[in-house]
Design an enzyme around this catalytic site. Sequence first.
Site, short mmCIF file in Angstrom:
data_model
loop_
_atom_site.label_atom_id
_atom_site.label_comp_id
_atom_site.label_asym_id
_atom_site.label_seq_id
_atom_site.Cartn_x
_atom_site.Cartn_y
_atom_site.Cartn_z
CD GLN A 100 -3.01 1.00 2.27
OE1 GLN A 100 -2.71 0.53 3.36
NE2 GLN A 100 -4.22 1.41 2.00
CG MET A 286 -11.53 1.19 -5.32
SD MET A 286 -9.87 0.64 -5.71
CE MET A 286 -10.24 -0.88 -6.58
CG ASP A 288 -11.18 1.80 3.47
OD1 ASP A 288 -11.96 2.74 3.64
OD2 ASP A 288 -11.29 0.70 4.02
CG HIS A 309 -10.33 1.68 7.32
ND1 HIS A 309 -10.04 0.34 7.32
CD2 HIS A 309 -9.14 2.29 7.14
CE1 HIS A 309 -8.75 0.16 7.17
NE2 HIS A 309 -8.18 1.33 7.04
#
Length: 337
Positions: A100, A286, A288, A309
């Site tokens: 990420q 997706m 987040d 989140h």
Amino acid sequence: MIKIDGSIGEGGGAITRIALGLSVLTKKPFEIFNIRKNRNNPGLQEQHLQGIKAIKKLCSAEVKGAELGSTSLSFIPGKITKDQLRIKIGTAGSIALVLQSLLIASINNNLRIRIEGGGTWNKWAPSVLYLKEVFSKMMEKFGYLIEIEILKNGFYPKGGALVEVKVKKNNLREIDLSENGELNFINCVSVATKDLRKGKVAERQANSALRILGRKLPEVKINSSINYVDSLSTGSGILLVANYSNTILGYDVVGEKGRLSEKVGEEAGYGLLKHIENKVLIDSFMLDQILPYLSLVGGKIKFLEMTEHARTNMEIIKKFIDVKFDIKDNILKVNLK
């Protein structure tokens, strides 16, 4: 130096991952404290440490606090000097989560990444198959090209995966995913380790999901793929992908010991169906992940529900980028200030 309280909002590891990626991209240093404070196992875990070490190597950053269990971290980014990275994960920690930060940081650079160890299917994280079949396709809409090859799958508890990723430098462009398109077809990919072949676990996962989707969407073509793979640990997972004329939605579920394969497939089927029936243009996984990219170029997306989140991610993003998030009628509009 940007100061971040790692216990705000959702309070998870994503706060650190997004901060790392945006710090390299914007060249802004940061300090974070209370990392994962409210978790049962607070502080940095193995997959967090591997992500930090990789991004440190990527840009020769100055880092303090990168230790197992550490609840604070200081990060001063340098200039990106690497175009190749090799990462080793000694646990079944999520490869997707390790990637990420690196994918955010590397938008303006060519990069090859080889990850040995870790998991391709994890609870509480997107599968690497989701990154390959859904996330990378969404990134193409921004003009960001990511190629992912899964050479070996990894499941809990041993991991042992092998994944290669290739990132191509490109210029991001604004996207608009607020108007509904046509649903063209659905792909179902059901994966299980070879020791589960006798029990037809992959078939049972797929058939359960296909019954749910076929009953509600009889006019939609559904393609199904059954894959039995080698891995150090027994495991399974299923990914459903809805391909539209203007977007792509995904829903994945990892199998668990003691849980019926049919239940795994049902969860995936009902999860994707909920998104389709609500006519959204971006799935909840997706939402987040896409926020840092939207924040760089602006755009609009229609989502299912705004999660804690996602709200937390927005707060972290605003510390690095001068951006405004407007939410109305399940449409998020991102305006650059």
